[in-house]
Write a protein that holds these residues in place. Structure first.
Motif, PDB file in Angstrom:
ATOM      1  N   TYR A 153       0.865  -1.173   0.000  1.00 40.95           N
ATOM      2  CA  TYR A 153       0.000   0.000   0.000  1.00 40.95           C
ATOM      3  C   TYR A 153       0.906   1.228   0.000  1.00 40.95           C
ATOM      4  O   TYR A 153       1.823   1.333   0.819  1.00 40.95           O
ATOM      5  CB  TYR A 153      -0.877   0.063   1.242  1.00 40.95           C
ATOM      6  CG  TYR A 153      -1.935  -1.005   1.371  1.00 40.95           C
ATOM      7  CD1 TYR A 153      -2.649  -1.127   2.559  1.00 40.95           C
ATOM      8  CD2 TYR A 153      -2.240  -1.873   0.333  1.00 40.95           C
ATOM      9  CE1 TYR A 153      -3.635  -2.088   2.714  1.00 40.95           C
ATOM     10  CE2 TYR A 153      -3.216  -2.842   0.477  1.00 40.95           C
ATOM     11  CZ  TYR A 153      -3.909  -2.950   1.666  1.00 40.95           C
ATOM     12  OH  TYR A 153      -4.876  -3.902   1.814  1.00 40.95           O
ATOM     13  N   LEU A 154       0.636   2.165  -0.876  1.00 36.54           N
ATOM     14  CA  LEU A 154       1.411   3.399  -0.896  1.00 36.54           C
ATOM     15  C   LEU A 154       0.849   4.394   0.109  1.00 36.54           C
ATOM     16  O   LEU A 154      -0.359   4.487   0.292  1.00 36.54           O
ATOM     17  CB  LEU A 154       1.366   4.032  -2.284  1.00 36.54           C
ATOM     18  CG  LEU A 154       2.115   3.284  -3.399  1.00 36.54           C
ATOM     19  CD1 LEU A 154       1.840   3.966  -4.727  1.00 36.54           C
ATOM     20  CD2 LEU A 154       3.595   3.242  -3.115  1.00 36.54           C
ATOM     21  N   ARG A 155       1.723   5.131   0.723  1.00 31.22           N
ATOM     22  CA  ARG A 155       1.319   6.228   1.601  1.00 31.22           C
ATOM     23  C   ARG A 155       1.869   7.563   1.099  1.00 31.22           C
ATOM     24  O   ARG A 155       1.213   8.574   1.215  1.00 31.22           O
ATOM     25  CB  ARG A 155       1.791   5.976   3.037  1.00 31.22           C
ATOM     26  CG  ARG A 155       1.165   4.747   3.672  1.00 31.22           C
ATOM     27  CD  ARG A 155      -0.342   4.877   3.793  1.00 31.22           C
ATOM     28  NE  ARG A 155      -0.936   3.677   4.349  1.00 31.22           N
ATOM     29  CZ  ARG A 155      -1.128   3.475   5.646  1.00 31.22           C
ATOM     30  NH1 ARG A 155      -0.757   4.398   6.505  1.00 31.22           N
ATOM     31  NH2 ARG A 155      -1.679   2.371   6.087  1.00 31.22           N
ATOM     32  N   GLY A 201       5.768   3.239   1.972  1.00 28.29           N
ATOM     33  CA  GLY A 201       4.627   2.352   1.832  1.00 28.29           C
ATOM     34  C   GLY A 201       4.595   1.325   2.938  1.00 28.29           C
ATOM     35  O   GLY A 201       5.495   1.252   3.782  1.00 28.29           O
ATOM     36  N   THR A 202       3.540   0.517   2.929  1.00 28.49           N
ATOM     37  CA  THR A 202       3.320  -0.507   3.957  1.00 28.49           C
ATOM     38  C   THR A 202       3.084  -1.857   3.308  1.00 28.49           C
ATOM     39  O   THR A 202       2.277  -1.964   2.375  1.00 28.49           O
ATOM     40  CB  THR A 202       2.102  -0.148   4.833  1.00 28.49           C
ATOM     41  OG1 THR A 202       2.342   1.102   5.479  1.00 28.49           O
ATOM     42  CG2 THR A 202       1.854  -1.209   5.884  1.00 28.49           C
ATOM     43  N   ILE A 203       3.781  -2.868   3.778  1.00 35.22           N
ATOM     44  CA  ILE A 203       3.486  -4.263   3.456  1.00 35.22           C
ATOM     45  C   ILE A 203       3.049  -4.891   4.767  1.00 35.22           C
ATOM     46  O   ILE A 203       3.871  -5.221   5.623  1.00 35.22           O
ATOM     47  CB  ILE A 203       4.712  -4.986   2.860  1.00 35.22           C
ATOM     48  CG1 ILE A 203       5.151  -4.306   1.553  1.00 35.22           C
ATOM     49  CG2 ILE A 203       4.400  -6.467   2.608  1.00 35.22           C
ATOM     50  CD1 ILE A 203       6.410  -4.897   0.931  1.00 35.22           C
ATOM     51  N   LEU A 241       5.078   2.437   8.206  1.00 35.88           N
ATOM     52  CA  LEU A 241       5.584   2.985   6.953  1.00 35.88           C
ATOM     53  C   LEU A 241       7.071   2.681   6.832  1.00 35.88           C
ATOM     54  O   LEU A 241       7.826   2.851   7.786  1.00 35.88           O
ATOM     55  CB  LEU A 241       5.382   4.501   6.905  1.00 35.88           C
ATOM     56  CG  LEU A 241       3.964   5.024   6.683  1.00 35.88           C
ATOM     57  CD1 LEU A 241       3.963   6.530   6.795  1.00 35.88           C
ATOM     58  CD2 LEU A 241       3.442   4.600   5.330  1.00 35.88           C
ATOM     59  N   VAL A 242       7.478   2.259   5.641  1.00 36.16           N
ATOM     60  CA  VAL A 242       8.876   1.927   5.390  1.00 36.16           C
ATOM     61  C   VAL A 242       9.309   2.644   4.109  1.00 36.16           C
ATOM     62  O   VAL A 242       8.561   2.671   3.128  1.00 36.16           O
ATOM     63  CB  VAL A 242       9.057   0.396   5.227  1.00 36.16           C
ATOM     64  CG1 VAL A 242      10.484   0.055   4.822  1.00 36.16           C
ATOM     65  CG2 VAL A 242       8.694  -0.313   6.535  1.00 36.16           C
ATOM     66  N   ALA A 289      13.565  -1.971   7.245  1.00 36.19           N
ATOM     67  CA  ALA A 289      14.066  -0.601   7.220  1.00 36.19           C
ATOM     68  C   ALA A 289      14.021  -0.007   5.818  1.00 36.19           C
ATOM     69  O   ALA A 289      14.052   1.214   5.658  1.00 36.19           O
ATOM     70  CB  ALA A 289      15.498  -0.555   7.751  1.00 36.19           C
ATOM     71  N   LEU A 290      13.935  -0.882   4.800  1.00 37.89           N
ATOM     72  CA  LEU A 290      13.900  -0.416   3.413  1.00 37.89           C
ATOM     73  C   LEU A 290      13.281  -1.503   2.545  1.00 37.89           C
ATOM     74  O   LEU A 290      13.605  -2.683   2.684  1.00 37.89           O
ATOM     75  CB  LEU A 290      15.318  -0.121   2.912  1.00 37.89           C
ATOM     76  CG  LEU A 290      15.442   0.276   1.431  1.00 37.89           C
ATOM     77  CD1 LEU A 290      14.811   1.651   1.190  1.00 37.89           C
ATOM     78  CD2 LEU A 290      16.906   0.272   0.989  1.00 37.89           C
TER      79      LEU A 290
END
Length: 272
Positions: A179-181, A195-197, A204-205, A243-244
């Protein structure tokens, strides 16, 4: 006192004094888990709109009657079926960590596992305690979560293993849902992209796109913050936490189940 249907009755039968912080965080996690369930089950489309409120605190060990309220309507949320479904779902996940199979093939999210871990913390610390969460009303008395201290400790141990195993160290994963933030509106840079997985972390990463084509696939969507992207991703971790995310490829685009109509997710705005 007259009992009413459609509320959540929470009872913590403790033998030892309960640390205020543990009790507060337990109730906070319960409320967050309910908010997430209402959206994921399709009863509400706006995240955080329906929340649990304290209707009454009773004498006894710790007994709280909680009701749901909708922020936008400023009214009681007619939700006995929703409350019953939430209790059933929570109990299914609890039993999963006690070794029973889930009714669905989908494993619990890391976020829900962390919430459950916090919910049962007060009973896990008290060797003679018992935690009961149930729907208030005669018809749904069979809808309940009951756990004692021994089982709470067993569940927390299994959750610890589940969480440590859910984030591989510096691994390349296929078919993860992103998901994009936040995202920049150009393919040349990655500044501010996040974004979030959910399967890996609810947080958020930062994102780095491996190619212009991968990012262009996202930018080509008319409403990228209302979509979910199936990606191949290189996960970089620090202390066991993502972290990425380096996005190698975008293989599919699907609608977001938690976004409806013209509503965009919070924080979902492209950066300049």
């Amino acid at each position: 006192m007259v009992e009413t249907d459609g509320t959540l009755l929470v009872e913590l039968k403790n033998q030892n004094p309960i640390e205020l912080r543990d009790l507060t965080l337990s109730f906070l996690a319960l409320g967050q888990a309910y908010e997430d369930y209402v959206v994921s089950a399709g009863h509400e489309h706006i995240a955080g709109n329906v929340r649990l409120y304290v209707k009454e605190l009773r004498s006894g060990s710790v007994i709280a009657e909680l009701m749901a309220g909708a922020d936008q309507a400023h009214a009681f949320f007619d939700n006995i079926e929703t409350i019953a479904g939430f209790v059933t779902s929570l109990n299914d996940v609890l039993q999963f960590f006690l070794g029973l199979p889930l009714p669905t093939a989908q494993p619990p999210t890391k976020k829900l596992a962390e919430q459950l871990n916090q919910i049962i913390e007060p009973v896990a610390k008290d060797g003679g305690a018992q935690f009961i969460i149930q729907v208030n009303g005669d018809f749904h008395l069979d809808k309940r979560v009951t756990i004692n201290s021994r089982d709470a400790n067993a569940v927390q141990n299994q959750i610890g293993r589940f969480l440590s195993a859910s984030v591989p160290q510096d691994a390349t994963l296929r078919g993860e849902v992103l998901y994009l933030r936040r995202v920049s509106d150009e393919t040349k840079g990655n500044i501010g992209d996040k974004g979030t997985i959910e399967r890996l972390s609810p947080k958020l990463v930062p994102l780095r796109f491996d190619s212009h084509a991968a990012k262009q696939m996202i930018l080509d969507q008319p409403y990228p913050f209302r979509a979910a992207f199936v990606v191949d991703v290189d996960v970089r971790t620090v202390s066991g936490r993502p972290a990425l995310y380096r996005i190698l490829d975008v293989t599919d685009v699907i609608p977001r189940p938690d976004v409806d109509g013209d509503e965009a997710p919070e924080d979902g705005e492209p950066s300049a």
